[in-house]
Scaffold this active site. Sequence first.
Site, PDB file in Angstrom:
ATOM      1  N   GLY A  15       0.779  -1.241   0.000  1.00 33.47           N
ATOM      2  CA  GLY A  15       0.000   0.000   0.000  1.00 33.47           C
ATOM      3  C   GLY A  15       0.806   1.282   0.000  1.00 33.47           C
ATOM      4  N   HIS A 112       0.718   1.501 -13.161  1.00 30.87           N
ATOM      5  CA  HIS A 112       1.462   0.330 -13.640  1.00 30.87           C
ATOM      6  C   HIS A 112       2.944   0.717 -13.706  1.00 30.87           C
ATOM      7  CE1 HIS A 112       2.109  -3.458 -15.662  1.00 30.87           C
ATOM      8  NE2 HIS A 112       2.895  -2.823 -16.500  1.00 30.87           N
TER       9      HIS A 112
HETATM   10  C1  GAR Z   1       3.303  -0.890  -7.528  1.00 26.49           C
HETATM   11  O1  GAR Z   1       4.624  -0.915  -8.059  1.00 26.49           O
HETATM   12  C2  GAR Z   1       2.287  -0.855  -8.651  1.00 26.49           C
HETATM   13  O2  GAR Z   1       2.706  -0.098  -9.756  1.00 26.49           O
HETATM   14  C3  GAR Z   1       2.195  -2.313  -9.000  1.00 26.49           C
HETATM   15  O3  GAR Z   1       2.193  -2.973  -7.758  1.00 26.49           O
HETATM   16  C4  GAR Z   1       2.967  -2.211  -6.831  1.00 26.49           C
HETATM   17  C5  GAR Z   1       2.146  -1.994  -5.592  1.00 26.49           C
HETATM   18  O4  GAR Z   1       2.916  -1.385  -4.598  1.00 26.49           O
HETATM   19  N1  GAR Z   1       1.020  -2.604  -9.761  1.00 26.49           N
HETATM   20  C6  GAR Z   1       0.987  -3.460 -10.774  1.00 26.49           C
HETATM   21  O5  GAR Z   1       1.946  -4.111 -11.117  1.00 26.49           O
HETATM   22  C7  GAR Z   1      -0.359  -3.576 -11.457  1.00 26.49           C
HETATM   23  N2  GAR Z   1      -0.219  -4.261 -12.720  1.00 26.49           N
HETATM   24  P1  GAR Z   1       2.235  -0.679  -3.352  1.00 26.49           P
HETATM   25  O6  GAR Z   1       1.303  -1.721  -2.716  1.00 26.49           O
HETATM   26  O7  GAR Z   1       3.371  -0.350  -2.439  1.00 26.49           O
HETATM   27  O8  GAR Z   1       1.481   0.514  -3.830  1.00 26.49           O
END
Ligand code: GAR
Length: 204
Positions: A15, A112
């Site tokens: 998150g 993304h």
């Molecule tokens: C982030 O890097 C986001 O861009 C990626 O998951 C991570 C979540 O991190 N999303 C994807 O790959 C969607 N295809 P977070 O939970 O620390 O925000």
Amino acid sequence: MSTRHRLGILLSGRGSNFLAIADSVAAGRIPNAEIAVVISNKADALGLAAARERGLNALAIEADGRKRAEHDGAIIAALREHRIELICLAGYMRLLSSGFIQAFPERILNIHPSLLPAFPGLDAQHQAFDYGVKVAGCTVHFVDEQLDHGVIILQRAVAVHEADDAHALSARILAEEHIAYTEAIARVLSGAYVIEGRRYVRKQ
Ligand code: GAR
């Protein structure tokens, strides 16, 4: 009566993007907005615990073996109950059903960790690193019915350094994600932009 823009966050993991958005809302970088609900498909998501610590409405809605449409129906109901204007996917690692996407046209954003249309799908940072790109980055886009495909709101680029490994590159991209998501949400809520074909442009 509150006239603030009501954001709904969907997440599955740590998150950090959610926290960056929450900080931006609190600091007024996303003007006139509030996070009305945070929903996770994982009850043990760190992001959900962080939302609770901040006193936000935080709901776990797990699939529990239900079909995607049924699970999404429960999330749609929660979003409607909280009168959500804009849904921000923040590391929500579950595909949305077409019913979900059609329920909120042009009202679902995703972040993304690549410069789309390069490297859609999972582990985008690793895909980019392994491919040997010299510039990587992140994309905030509207969600449509194809994976990592909808209209691009904005992108931020980072250089790939000689000494990088995939981990170091991911961290550099993540720092840009946190800036990009705030800017993108503020842009969408400003009402000053329109979708023209595949382009998201300032209204004339
Ligand atoms: C982030 O890097 C986001 O861009 C990626 O998951 C991570 C979540 O991190 N999303 C994807 O790959 C969607 N295809 P977070 O939970 O620390 O925000």
